[in-house]
Design a protein around this motif. Structure first.
Motif, short mmCIF file in Angstrom:
data_model
loop_
_atom_site.label_atom_id
_atom_site.label_comp_id
_atom_site.label_asym_id
_atom_site.label_seq_id
_atom_site.Cartn_x
_atom_site.Cartn_y
_atom_site.Cartn_z
N UNK A 1 31.05 6.60 1.08
CA UNK A 1 29.72 6.76 1.69
C UNK A 1 29.11 8.09 1.22
N UNK A 2 29.92 9.12 1.23
CA UNK A 2 29.42 10.43 0.80
C UNK A 2 28.92 10.38 -0.65
N UNK A 3 29.63 9.65 -1.48
CA UNK A 3 29.23 9.58 -2.91
C UNK A 3 27.85 8.94 -3.05
N UNK A 4 27.58 7.92 -2.25
CA UNK A 4 26.27 7.24 -2.31
C UNK A 4 25.17 8.23 -1.88
N UNK B 1 20.73 12.35 -2.94
CA UNK B 1 20.20 13.69 -2.66
C UNK B 1 20.14 14.53 -3.94
N UNK B 2 21.16 14.40 -4.75
CA UNK B 2 21.20 15.13 -6.03
C UNK B 2 20.01 14.70 -6.90
N UNK B 3 19.71 13.40 -6.88
CA UNK B 3 18.56 12.89 -7.62
C UNK B 3 17.27 13.52 -7.10
N UNK B 4 17.14 13.61 -5.79
CA UNK B 4 15.93 14.20 -5.19
C UNK B 4 15.79 15.66 -5.59
N UNK C 1 7.92 13.73 9.01
CA UNK C 1 8.95 12.70 8.81
C UNK C 1 9.94 13.16 7.75
N UNK C 2 11.19 12.69 7.84
CA UNK C 2 12.17 13.05 6.80
C UNK C 2 11.77 12.45 5.45
N UNK C 3 12.19 13.14 4.39
CA UNK C 3 11.96 12.62 3.03
C UNK C 3 12.86 11.39 2.81
N UNK C 4 14.11 11.50 3.26
CA UNK C 4 15.03 10.35 3.22
C UNK C 4 15.79 10.28 4.54
N UNK C 5 16.06 9.03 4.96
CA UNK C 5 16.87 8.81 6.15
C UNK C 5 18.02 7.89 5.75
N UNK C 6 19.24 8.36 5.99
CA UNK C 6 20.41 7.53 5.69
C UNK C 6 20.82 6.80 6.96
#
Ligand code: ADP
Ligand code: TYD
Length: 206
Positions: free
Chosen positions: A191-194, A199-202, A125-130
Motif C-alpha cells: 500500500x505504501x508503494x502505491x 506522491x512522488x509523481x506530484x 480541499x486536499x490535492x489527493x485523498x487516499x
C-alpha cells in the motif's frame, strides 16, 4: 501540498499516513502530520466530547457540527498557515469523513452536510485523498486482534459501517481526480508503494 487519508476505522490510515510523513521527512521535506478530530487545543477538547462513551444523548446534528467545528479550528489555526509556509500537510481523516460518516452513515441530508463542510473548510480541499478500502468484516477482525477499547463512534453497528464504506465509494466515483482508492487488504509495504508512487509523481510535477 495537502494530502488526506480516509477509510473506515481500522483500514490502516494512521499506519500509512505516518509512513508517508516519515519518508517525506527523510527526503528533506517539511511535513506536518495531523489527525482529525483534533490537532489544536480546542479541537482536541471537541474530540473528547465526540468520542466519550457517556455522551449517548448526542444528536446527529450536534455530532455533525462538532466534527465541523473541530475542523474549522484546525484549518484556520494550523493547516492554512502551514500550507502558506510551504509545508506538506498530511491529515488522518478530513472532510470526506463527515460526508461518509454523518452523511451516508447517519443518513443526514448529503447536500446539507456538504454545505457545512464547505463552511468549515472555507473551501480548502486536499490535492489527493487516499481512500484505504477494507470490507467491514476486516475492520471487526482487526479490532478483535488489537484488543483496543472502543469509543462512542465505534459503538455503531455493522450496517452503519457498510453505509460509511459505500459513502466513500460514492465520493470516489464522483471525484476520480482527487480520490484514490486502494485495496487495504494488501500488505502495509504494498500500500505504501502505491501511495509513494503517486506522491512522488506530484512532487515532480509541482
Ligand atoms: P486506522 O488509522 O485506519 O484506524 P491503523 O493504521 O491504526 O488504522 O491500523 C489498524 C490496525 O490494522 C493496526 O493494528 C495495524 O497494525 C493493522 N494494519 C494496518 N495496515 C494493515 C495492513 N495493510 N494489513 C494488515 N493489518 C494492517
Ligand atoms: P479515531 O480514533 O481517530 O479513529 P480512526 O483511528 O478510525 O481514524 O476516531 C475518529 C472517529 O470519528 C472515527 O470513528 C471516525 C469518526 N469521524 C466522523 O464520524 N466524522 C468525522 O468528520 C471525522 C473526522 C471522524
Amino acid at each position: 501540498m495537502f494530502i488526506s487519508f480516509e477509510g473506515i476505522d481500522g483500514s490502516g490510515k494512521t499506519t500509512q499516513a505516518k509512513k508517508l510523513s516519515a519518508r517525506l521527512e527523510d527526503s528533506g521535506k517539511k511535513v506536518l502530520f495531523l489527525r482529525e478530530p483534533g490537532g489544536t487545543e480546542i479541537s482536541e477538547q471537541i474530540r473528547q466530547i465526540l468520542l466519550n462513551k457517556k455522551n449517548l444523548k448526542m444528536t446527529q446534528i450536534s455530532e455533525l457540527l462538532l466534527f465541523s467545528a473541530s475542523r474549522a479550528q484546525l484549518v484556520t489555526e494550523v493547516i492554512k498557515p502551514a500550507l502558506a509556509a510551504g509545508t506538506i500537510v498530511i491529515t488522518d481523516r478530513f472532510v470526506d469523513s463527515t460526508t461518509a460518516y454523518q452523511g451516508s452513515g447517519r443518513g443526514l441530508h448529503i447536500g446539507g452536510v456538504k454545505s457545512i463542510n464547505a463552511l468549515a473548510t472555507s473551501g480548502l480541499m486536499p490535492r489527493r485523498t487516499f481512500f484505504i478500502d477494507i470490507p467491514v468484516a476486516e475492520m471487526y477482525e482487526r479490532r478483535r486482534s488489537s484488543g483496543q477499547e472502543i469509543d462512542r463512534m465505534e459503538m455503531s453497528n455493522e450496517d452503519f459501517y457498510q453505509r460509511v464504506r459505500e459513502g466513500y465509494q460514492e465520493i470516489a466515483a464522483d471525484e476520480p481526480g482527487r480520490f484514490i482508492t486502494i485495496d487495504g487488504r494488501q500488505s502495509i509495504g504494498e500500500i505504501h508503494a502505491i501511495i509513494w508512487n503517486e506522491v512522488d509523481g506530484l512532487l515532480h510535477t509541482d
